[in-house]
Write an enzyme that holds these catalytic residues in place. Structure first.
Site, PDB file in Angstrom:
ATOM      1  N   GLY A   1      98.511  87.688  92.878  1.00 33.93           N
ATOM      2  CA  GLY A   1      97.931  86.931  93.983  1.00 33.93           C
ATOM      3  C   GLY A   1      98.249  87.583  95.312  1.00 33.93           C
ATOM      4  O   GLY A   1      99.415  87.877  95.602  1.00 33.93           O
TER       5      GLY A   1
ATOM      6  N   CYS B   1      92.651  79.265 105.989  1.00 40.82           N
ATOM      7  CA  CYS B   1      92.531  78.053 106.793  1.00 40.82           C
ATOM      8  C   CYS B   1      91.496  78.209 107.908  1.00 40.82           C
ATOM      9  O   CYS B   1      91.100  77.226 108.530  1.00 40.82           O
ATOM     10  CB  CYS B   1      93.886  77.671 107.396  1.00 40.82           C
ATOM     11  SG  CYS B   1      95.087  77.147 106.156  1.00 40.82           S
TER      12      CYS B   1
ATOM     13  N   ALA C   1     101.752  84.024  92.470  1.00 42.40           N
ATOM     14  CA  ALA C   1     101.135  83.405  93.648  1.00 42.40           C
ATOM     15  C   ALA C   1      99.627  83.282  93.425  1.00 42.40           C
ATOM     16  O   ALA C   1      98.833  83.721  94.264  1.00 42.40           O
ATOM     17  CB  ALA C   1     101.442  84.220  94.898  1.00 42.40           C
TER      18      ALA C   1
ATOM     19  N   ALA D   1      95.698  77.770  93.879  1.00 46.94           N
ATOM     20  CA  ALA D   1      95.182  76.581  93.205  1.00 46.94           C
ATOM     21  C   ALA D   1      93.677  76.732  93.047  1.00 46.94           C
ATOM     22  O   ALA D   1      93.038  77.540  93.721  1.00 46.94           O
ATOM     23  CB  ALA D   1      95.516  75.326  94.014  1.00 46.94           C
TER      24      ALA D   1
ATOM     25  N   ARG E   1      86.714  77.947  99.555  1.00 44.56           N
ATOM     26  CA  ARG E   1      88.007  78.441  99.087  1.00 44.56           C
ATOM     27  C   ARG E   1      88.253  79.898  99.463  1.00 44.56           C
ATOM     28  O   ARG E   1      89.389  80.311  99.665  1.00 44.56           O
ATOM     29  CB  ARG E   1      88.106  78.305  97.559  1.00 44.56           C
ATOM     30  CG  ARG E   1      88.243  76.887  97.056  1.00 44.56           C
ATOM     31  CD  ARG E   1      89.604  76.319  97.361  1.00 44.56           C
ATOM     32  NE  ARG E   1      90.689  77.017  96.706  1.00 44.56           N
ATOM     33  CZ  ARG E   1      91.960  76.899  97.035  1.00 44.56           C
ATOM     34  NH1 ARG E   1      92.312  76.137  98.046  1.00 44.56           N
ATOM     35  NH2 ARG E   1      92.902  77.566  96.392  1.00 44.56           N
TER      36      ARG E   1
ATOM     37  N   GLU F   1      84.080  59.660 100.600  1.00 44.24           N
ATOM     38  CA  GLU F   1      85.463  59.689 100.126  1.00 44.24           C
ATOM     39  C   GLU F   1      85.701  58.491  99.215  1.00 44.24           C
ATOM     40  O   GLU F   1      85.428  57.350  99.581  1.00 44.24           O
ATOM     41  CB  GLU F   1      86.420  59.662 101.312  1.00 44.24           C
ATOM     42  CG  GLU F   1      87.877  59.393 100.973  1.00 44.24           C
ATOM     43  CD  GLU F   1      88.459  60.408 100.011  1.00 44.24           C
ATOM     44  OE1 GLU F   1      88.980  59.980  98.950  1.00 44.24           O
ATOM     45  OE2 GLU F   1      88.391  61.614 100.299  1.00 44.24           O
TER      46      GLU F   1
ATOM     47  N   ALA G   1     107.851  82.017  91.719  1.00 39.31           N
ATOM     48  CA  ALA G   1     106.530  81.448  92.003  1.00 39.31           C
ATOM     49  C   ALA G   1     106.530  80.872  93.410  1.00 39.31           C
ATOM     50  O   ALA G   1     107.522  80.288  93.856  1.00 39.31           O
ATOM     51  CB  ALA G   1     106.159  80.368  90.980  1.00 39.31           C
TER      52      ALA G   1
ATOM     53  N   GLY H   1     103.753  79.259  96.818  1.00 43.22           N
ATOM     54  CA  GLY H   1     102.432  78.840  97.280  1.00 43.22           C
ATOM     55  C   GLY H   1     101.890  77.596  96.608  1.00 43.22           C
ATOM     56  O   GLY H   1     102.645  76.737  96.123  1.00 43.22           O
TER      57      GLY H   1
END
Length: 358
Positions: free
Chosen positions: A7, A42, A111, A114, A133, A197, A298, A300
């Site tokens: 990752g 982000c 890493a 998700a 993503r 939502e 591991a 993140g």
């Protein structure tokens, strides 16, 4: 010492850069299944909305930077398939060529991040439905928006007639961090935006009272909230566009749909090494980011961390903690006694953290 890092975005890239600064002799290999390493995930919603106009501005570094500046072997489009913890090897699959190789390691850092939640809803794979993503995700969304803009411009100017310019509609499914940021940017891009939502509030990690203030502000800016109602299906309209059907029987028209239903730790690789998984579904690590296999670390979005307020394990899918964890793992591998103190799941500062720290 050979260190293999799986990752290359936030935690993985930070770990690799920090480790090279601490150890000039280590053999560091970083593999990434996608086409980019070390990008500001982000910032993706803001690239979609044009606040960050150039895609290149999202890229903190690339594979050439890591090779020339840090002497790190970066392998893109390379997927880690399984781990043999006994023999300390990882089976790698090179996506473009189909080649499979066994890569050895002395220390291994996981890493993989998700994966987006994608429930088996009818029509979820229709054109015009996207997730946010990766950089390619943002590129596809921008292209879709631009194509729609060109089509509407053609209709508006058809035969020189003065037509009423139709309003574009966007539906964001999910009121979490990415959902709200993407909704904001679609609003700025000229869409009428509805957030659907299932819960009765946006930003589930926040207290209901605080989340209510956020919801009121969103509505004051023109974003519609459809709370307490989940999506039942997506359907293609005959004249083009989509419609989002909810469990309550309501229909929301959409020219574009963004799925922001949250993420789940990508733990399949860890399972292949019999690494312990916690009660929240993430990899269990200690304060030094070690897993139940002593030579495997591991960091993140894939791990569970301790919430310093509740004392309970939590999943925090944010770049800030991932960067810090990556540096701690590098410290420990290099012989330093660094420790991760935990995080605060409802931190307002954490809502807006992003990018890759160097």
């Amino acid at each position: 010492m050979k260190v293999l890092i799986i990752g290359g975005v936030a935690g993985g890239a930070s770990c690799a850069a920090r480790l090279r600064r601490l150890d000039e002799q280590a053999d560091i290999v970083m593999v990434e299944r996608g086409p980019y390493v070390s990008y500001a995930n982000c910032g993706l919603p803001y690239h979609i909305g044009g606040v960050i106009p150039e895609e290149s501005s999202l890229l903190v570094a690339n594979e050439v930077t890591f090779r020339t500046m840090f002497n790190i072997d970066v392998r893109l489009h390379c997927d880690a398939v399984s781990i043999d913890a006994t023999n300390k090897t990882v089976e790698l699959h090179y996506v473009k060529t189909g080649e499979r190789v066994s890569e050895s390691y002395d220390k291994l850092v996981l890493a993989p991040g998700a994966k987006s939640v994608q429930p088996p809803l009818s029509g979820i794979d229709l054109p015009g439905i996207f997730q946010v993503r990766t950089v390619p995700d943002a590129r596809e969304i921008r292209q879709w928006i631009e194509q729609g803009t060109e089509r509407l411009a053609g209709l508006y100017n058809y035969s020189g007639m003065q037509l009423v310019k139709p309003k574009r509609h966007a539906v964001v499914v999910g009121g979490g961090f990415i959902g709200l940021e993407t909704a904001e940017n679609l609003l700025h891009a000229g869409f009428e935006v509805t957030i659907v939502e299932m819960l009765d509030q946006v930003l589930p990690p926040l207290d209901k009272e605080f989340a209510g203030l956020v919801g009121e502000f969103l509505e004051s800016e023109g974003i519609r909230l459809a709370l307490g109602d989940g999506v039942a299906a997506f359907k293609q309209c005959e004249g083009g566009g989509l419609k989002v059907e909810t469990q309550a029987g309501k229909i929301h028209p959409a020219d574009i749909v963004i799925l922001a239903l949250g993420v789940r730790p990508n733990i399949e690789l860890a399972k292949s090494a019999n690494i312990d998984i916690g009660e929240r579904g993430g990899i269990q690590v200690d304060e030094q980011m070690r897993t139940s296999q002593s030579d495997i670390f591991a960091v993140g979005d894939v791990i569970e961390v301790n919430d310093v307020v509740t004392g309970e394990p939590s999943l925090i899918a944010l770049a800030g903690p991932a960067n810090r964890q990556g540096r701690i793992a590098a410290d420990v591998i290099a012989g330093r006694n660094s420790r991760f103190r935990g995080t605060q799941g409802t931190s307002i500062i954490g809502l807006f953290g992003g990018g890759v720290a160097w």
